[in-house]
Design an enzyme around this catalytic site. Structure first.
Site, PDB file in Angstrom:
ATOM      1  N   ASP A  10       0.871  -1.176   0.000  1.00 31.74           N
ATOM      2  CA  ASP A  10       0.000   0.000   0.000  1.00 31.74           C
ATOM      3  C   ASP A  10       0.907   1.224   0.000  1.00 31.74           C
ATOM      4  O   ASP A  10       1.661   1.444   0.964  1.00 31.74           O
ATOM      5  CB  ASP A  10      -0.889   0.027   1.242  1.00 31.74           C
ATOM      6  CG  ASP A  10      -1.930  -1.083   1.237  1.00 31.74           C
ATOM      7  OD1 ASP A  10      -2.319  -1.506   0.136  1.00 31.74           O
ATOM      8  OD2 ASP A  10      -2.346  -1.509   2.318  1.00 31.74           O
TER       9      ASP A  10
ATOM     10  N   ASP B  86     -13.596  -4.332  -1.313  1.00 38.62           N
ATOM     11  CA  ASP B  86     -13.423  -4.086   0.113  1.00 38.62           C
ATOM     12  C   ASP B  86     -14.735  -4.450   0.790  1.00 38.62           C
ATOM     13  O   ASP B  86     -15.716  -3.709   0.710  1.00 38.62           O
ATOM     14  CB  ASP B  86     -13.074  -2.618   0.373  1.00 38.62           C
ATOM     15  CG  ASP B  86     -11.727  -2.223  -0.227  1.00 38.62           C
ATOM     16  OD1 ASP B  86     -10.885  -3.126  -0.405  1.00 38.62           O
ATOM     17  OD2 ASP B  86     -11.533  -1.040  -0.521  1.00 38.62           O
TER      18      ASP B  86
END
Length: 264
Positions: free
Chosen positions: A11, A130
Site C-alpha cells: 500500500d 473491500d
C-alpha cells in the site's frame, strides 16, 4: 491442481509503503522499491501495488515506483488505486504493470470493467472488493436468526458503504470482464486474527475466476488455512512481511508441509 500464489501487497502513499488496521491507524512500513526487490528475491509469485491516496499526484508517484521496480524484478505486477478509465489503465500498463486493479471507480461505473477487458483482456482486469459484514436490513429474511451472513462492498478506501452485496457485485463484475477478484476483508485487515474464511468460501462459490484472499494474516497457519482445499487461489500478505515477522520462503515451506501446492 493449480499452485497457490503468495502475493506481497504494498500500500503506497506519498512514495512510501504504509500499513494500517481495518483501513485506519496508518503507519510507515518502508521503501517500496527496496521491499519489492526483497520479495522478488525471496520468491514472491506476484506483487500488488495499491495507491491508497488515489489522487492524480499520488498515482503519478506510484507509477514511477512501478517503473523502477519493473526494471529490476521479473514477476507479475498488479497496480491499483485511482484508476478511473481505460487511459489510466494504459498508463499503468505502460509503466510496467501486468494487471490493473479497480474498486471505487468500478462501483461507480461498472461498464469500466468491460472497457478494460476489451482494451487488454480480462486476464489483466482485477476487481478489488473491500467487503465488510453488516447488519441485515429490517424485514430481510437474512436478518432472521440463523440467516445468511451479509457483506457489503465499500468504496473510497473502505470509508463508504455502498449498500451493494459484495457477492452479487462480484458475479456482475465477472460477467462484465473481471478476470480475478482481490477480496479484502475490512473486518480482518491488519488485525493478525486471520483471514475471513467464511467470506472467502462464499466468494469462491459465487464466482468462477481466481480469488485472492486479503486481510488478517497473523501467522503461517492462517495463511495455509485460507489456501487449503478448496481455498483461495492466492493469499495477499502485508504486515507479516513488511515488519519482518516472516519471509516468503517460510510461508511457502509451511504451506507445503500442510499439503498445499505452491510455486518455487
Amino acid at each position: 491442481m493449480q499452485a497457490k500464489r503468495i502475493i506481497p501487497c504494498l500500500d503506497v502513499d506519498d512514495g512510501r509503503v504504509v500499513k494500517g488496521i481495518k483501513f485506519k491507524e496508518i503507519q510507515d512500513a518502508g521503501d517500496p522499491v527496496e521491499l519489492a526487490r526483497r520479495y522478488n528475491d525471496e520468491g514472491a509469485d506476484e506483487i500488488t501495488f495499491l495507491d491508497i491516496g488515489a489522487s492524480y499526484k499520488s498515482r503519478a508517484t506510484l507509477l514511477e515506483i512501478v517503473r523502477q521496480v519493473a526494471a529490476e524484478v521479473f514477476i507479475p505486477l498488479c497496480v491499483g488505486g485511482g484508476i478511473r478509465n481505460a487511459e489510466d489503465m494504459r498508463d499503468a500498463m505502460n509503466a510496467g504493470a501486468d494487471k490493473v486493479s479497480v474498486c471505487t471507480s468500478a462501483l461507480a461505473r461498472p461498464e469500466l470493467l468491460a472497457e478494460m477487458a476489451r482494451a487488454y483482456g480480462r486476464q489483466c482486469v482485477v476487481l478489488s472488493i473491500d467487503a465488510k459484514r453488516v447488519e441485515a436490513s429490517q424485514g430481510d429474511n437474512s436478518g432472521q436468526s440463523g440467516g445468511p451472513v451479509v457483506w457489503h462492498a465499500y468504496s473510497h478506501g473502505g470509508r463508504t458503504d455502498t449498500g451493494i452485496d459484495a457477492l452479487a457485485w462480484a458475479v456482475q463484475a465477472v460477467e462484465l470482464g473481471a478476470g480475478e477478484i482481490l477480496l479484502n476483508s475490512i473486518d480482518a485487515d491488519g488485525t493478525g486474527a486471520g483471514y475471513d474464511l467464511e467470506l472467502t468460501a462464499a466468494m469462491l462459490e459465487a464466482v468462477p475466476v481466481p480469488v485472492i484472499a486479503s486481510g488478517g494474516a497473523g501467522d503461517l497457519d492462517q495463511i495455509a488455512g485460507v489456501l487449503k482445499n478448496p481455498g483461495a487461489d492466492a493469499a495477499l500478505v502485508a504486515s507479516l512481511l513488511h515488519f519482518g515477522k516472516t519471509t516468503i520462503p517460510a510461508i511457502k515451506k509451511h504451506a507445503e508441509s500442510q499439503g498445499i501446492l505452491v510455486r518455487w
